[in-house]
Design an enzyme around this catalytic site. Structure first.
Site, PDB file in Angstrom:
ATOM      1  N   THR A  85       0.838  -1.208   0.000  1.00  0.00           N
ATOM      2  CA  THR A  85       0.000   0.000   0.000  1.00  0.00           C
ATOM      3  C   THR A  85       0.866   1.249   0.000  1.00  0.00           C
ATOM      4  O   THR A  85       0.658   2.180  -0.786  1.00  0.00           O
ATOM      5  CB  THR A  85      -0.933  -0.007   1.229  1.00  0.00           C
ATOM      6  OG1 THR A  85      -1.736  -1.189   1.175  1.00  0.00           O
ATOM      7  CG2 THR A  85      -1.826   1.217   1.268  1.00  0.00           C
TER       8      THR A  85
ATOM      9  N   ASN B 146      -5.229  -8.591  -8.505  1.00  0.00           N
ATOM     10  CA  ASN B 146      -5.324  -9.377  -7.261  1.00  0.00           C
ATOM     11  C   ASN B 146      -6.659 -10.090  -7.105  1.00  0.00           C
ATOM     12  O   ASN B 146      -6.785 -11.003  -6.303  1.00  0.00           O
ATOM     13  CB  ASN B 146      -5.071  -8.480  -6.040  1.00  0.00           C
ATOM     14  CG  ASN B 146      -5.952  -7.268  -6.019  1.00  0.00           C
ATOM     15  OD1 ASN B 146      -5.923  -6.443  -6.928  1.00  0.00           O
ATOM     16  ND2 ASN B 146      -6.762  -7.159  -4.983  1.00  0.00           N
TER      17      ASN B 146
ATOM     18  N   GLN C  82       1.068  -9.313  -6.792  1.00  0.00           N
ATOM     19  CA  GLN C  82       0.545 -10.674  -6.978  1.00  0.00           C
ATOM     20  C   GLN C  82       1.331 -11.480  -8.009  1.00  0.00           C
ATOM     21  O   GLN C  82       1.138 -12.686  -8.124  1.00  0.00           O
ATOM     22  CB  GLN C  82      -0.936 -10.632  -7.387  1.00  0.00           C
ATOM     23  CG  GLN C  82      -1.848 -10.061  -6.323  1.00  0.00           C
ATOM     24  CD  GLN C  82      -1.940 -10.923  -5.062  1.00  0.00           C
ATOM     25  OE1 GLN C  82      -1.546 -12.103  -5.048  1.00  0.00           O
ATOM     26  NE2 GLN C  82      -2.432 -10.350  -3.981  1.00  0.00           N
TER      27      GLN C  82
ATOM     28  N   SER D  87       5.190  -6.501  -2.162  1.00  0.00           N
ATOM     29  CA  SER D  87       4.681  -6.665  -0.791  1.00  0.00           C
ATOM     30  C   SER D  87       5.190  -7.990  -0.235  1.00  0.00           C
ATOM     31  O   SER D  87       5.033  -9.032  -0.873  1.00  0.00           O
ATOM     32  CB  SER D  87       3.152  -6.646  -0.797  1.00  0.00           C
ATOM     33  OG  SER D  87       2.667  -7.053   0.473  1.00  0.00           O
ATOM     34  N   GLY D  88       5.754  -7.940   0.970  1.00  0.00           N
ATOM     35  CA  GLY D  88       6.375  -9.129   1.547  1.00  0.00           C
ATOM     36  C   GLY D  88       5.416 -10.263   1.874  1.00  0.00           C
ATOM     37  O   GLY D  88       5.702 -11.433   1.618  1.00  0.00           O
TER      38      GLY D  88
ATOM     39  N   CYS E 297      -9.004  -6.109   1.709  1.00  0.00           N
ATOM     40  CA  CYS E 297      -9.184  -4.753   2.223  1.00  0.00           C
ATOM     41  C   CYS E 297     -10.622  -4.299   2.079  1.00  0.00           C
ATOM     42  O   CYS E 297     -11.060  -3.381   2.748  1.00  0.00           O
ATOM     43  CB  CYS E 297      -8.282  -3.777   1.473  1.00  0.00           C
ATOM     44  SG  CYS E 297      -6.667  -4.441   1.136  1.00  0.00           S
TER      45      CYS E 297
HETATM   46  N1  PLP Z   1      -1.462  -4.382  -4.234  1.00  0.00           N
HETATM   47  C1  PLP Z   1      -2.028  -5.567  -4.460  1.00  0.00           C
HETATM   48  C2  PLP Z   1      -2.216  -6.034  -5.851  1.00  0.00           C
HETATM   49  C3  PLP Z   1      -2.444  -6.363  -3.388  1.00  0.00           C
HETATM   50  O1  PLP Z   1      -3.018  -7.550  -3.622  1.00  0.00           O
HETATM   51  C4  PLP Z   1      -2.252  -5.876  -2.077  1.00  0.00           C
HETATM   52  C5  PLP Z   1      -2.736  -6.655  -0.912  1.00  0.00           C
HETATM   53  O2  PLP Z   1      -3.919  -6.912  -0.798  1.00  0.00           O
HETATM   54  C6  PLP Z   1      -1.630  -4.636  -1.903  1.00  0.00           C
HETATM   55  C7  PLP Z   1      -1.253  -3.916  -2.995  1.00  0.00           C
HETATM   56  C8  PLP Z   1      -1.381  -4.084  -0.535  1.00  0.00           C
HETATM   57  O3  PLP Z   1      -0.218  -4.638   0.011  1.00  0.00           O
HETATM   58  P1  PLP Z   1       0.025  -4.542   1.599  1.00  0.00           P
HETATM   59  O4  PLP Z   1      -0.971  -5.434   2.244  1.00  0.00           O
HETATM   60  O5  PLP Z   1       1.448  -5.005   1.757  1.00  0.00           O
HETATM   61  O6  PLP Z   1      -0.124  -3.111   1.980  1.00  0.00           O
END
Ligand code: PLP
Length: 389
Positions: free
Chosen positions: A73, A154, A182, A202-203, A328
């Site tokens: 994010t 995603n 993803q 994203s880890g 989310c």
């Molecule tokens: N981008 C995508 C495509 C995601 O699937 C996600 C997680 O749901 C994120 C960003 C957000 O990542 P994070 O949970 O590390 O903030």
């Protein structure tokens, strides 16, 4: 046998034991601040910079181009909003151009740009989930600060044609960002010419813990920082780095790279078997994106006459953990913005379930999901029938 078939790896994956083991010393004896000049600080700095090299190697970048963040994010926000705030330096306008089916972290960042005197342009996507190329070219003529199109969606797993989008952006002199969250577990970053300018990692989607991610930045000059108050990471992302998280991310990405091809094949075969069995059991269900390139671990399925929250509740009771798309937005009564953007009828989009596989997924999980899904659909239809009948 596990009591739950966990088929929500696109929401989060278990931390790999190797990543957990690697981060433990950083929570103990290697506790120094990586910006401190003394020996404990230098030891932490050494671990941090090794992690940066590992992340860079996994995405074919230079270590200096890797900026650790708190996750996907934040990396998306830094790419989109940071580019808008930094617009003008390279003759660009403070406008963010984003696909309609982007993750909310990108969509909301582009929208936030409008509160800072900038603009947003949302590109429509077609029924196959691809951004409209004509709309992209029209938007590029305005010399926006950034174009952001995610590599793998995603919710559906649908892959974007990064090579042609990168080229179109480069020809227009516009930086290109892709959210690779993803895709990276299973795919190698394509050797586009020129390379992608900004890339989000994203880890916790690939075996590292939650709360660590990175933005790969080809040129620091593209971005204005969003955070202020320190000189860490060249001032672009100040704040004491999450060294333990970064170390885990480095290990997880190194291992993912080594296993990538084999795991993609294995997980893809499981996913295909799951889809065959789901469709055989519920013949009027549909797999979204079945005919277009997708990442191997995501399966988006819709069933008419059902509703996502009921389906997920019944699946959960039957021992299957899946999701309704982005974690989310779980709990939202509105159908997925991704499916809506693809023009799926609302009645179909309302009954959406995402199954997503990972390193721990087995045949047993697939068998369990294939048995639970028709039962969950039948129960959800009974509820819908009772409500509307
Ligand atoms: N981008 C995508 C495509 C995601 O699937 C996600 C997680 O749901 C994120 C960003 C957000 O990542 P994070 O949970 O590390 O903030």
């Amino acid at each position: 046998m596990s009591t739950t078939a966990y088929l929500d790896h696109a929401a989060s994956t278990p931390v790999r034991p190797e990543a957990r083991d690697a981060m433990l010393p950083l929570l103990g004896e290697l506790h120094g601040n990586p910006s401190s000049a003394h020996a404990p600080g230098r030891a932490a700095r050494t671990a941090l910079e090794r992690a940066r090299r590992e992340v860079a190697a996994a995405v074919d970048a230079e270590p200096a181009q890797v900026f650790f963040t708190s996750g996907g994010t934040e990396a998306d926000n830094l790419a989109v909003l940071g580019a808008v705030l930094g617009a003008g330096r390279n003759g660009t306008a403070p406008i963010a151009v984003v696909g309609a089916s982007e993750h909310k972290a990108v969509l909301a960042s582009a929208h936030a740009a409008t509160r800072f005197g900038g603009g947003e342009i949302v590109l429509p996507v077609d029924a196959g989930g691809a951004v409209d190329v004509t709309a992209l070219r029209t938007a590029l003529a305005r010399r926006p600060a950034v174009v952001s199109v995610m590599w793998a969606n995603n919710e559906t797993g649908i892959l974007a044609d990064l090579a042609s989008i990168t080229l179109a952006c480069a020809e227009a002199g516009v930086p290109f960002h892709t959210d690779a969250v993803q895709a990276l577990r299973y795919l190698e970053v394509p050797a586009t010419v020129p390379p992608i300018d900004l890339l989000t990692i994203s880890g916790h989607k690939l075996g590292a813990p939650k709360g660590i991610g990175a933005l790969v930045v080809r040129s620091r000059a593209l971005l204005e920082p969003l955070l202020h108050g320190g000189s860490q990471q060249h001032g672009l992302r100040p704040g004491t780095e999450n060294v333990a998280g970064a170390v885990a991310l480095g290990v997880a990405m190194r291992l993912a790279t080594a296993e990538r091809a084999d795991e993609a094949r294995r997980v893809g075969a499981l996913r295909d078997a799951l889809e065959r069995r789901l469709l055989a059991a519920v013949p009027d269900a549909q797999v979204i994106g079945a005919g277009v390139p997708r990442v191997p671990h995501i399966s988006a399925v819709v069933a008419p006459g059902t509703e996502t929250s009921a389906l997920l509740m019944h699946l959960d009771r039957l021992g299957v953990a899946a999701s309704g798309g982005s974690a989310c937005t779980t709990g939202s009564p509105e159908p997925s913005h991704v499916l809506q953007a693809m023009g799926l009828p609302r009645a179909l989009a309302l009954g959406f379930v995402r199954f997503s596989l990972g390193r721990e997924s087995t045949e047993g999980d697939i068998t369990r999901a294939a048995a639970a899904y028709p039962e969950a659909v039948a129960r959800a239809r009974r509820t819908e029938g009772a409500l509307h009948g």
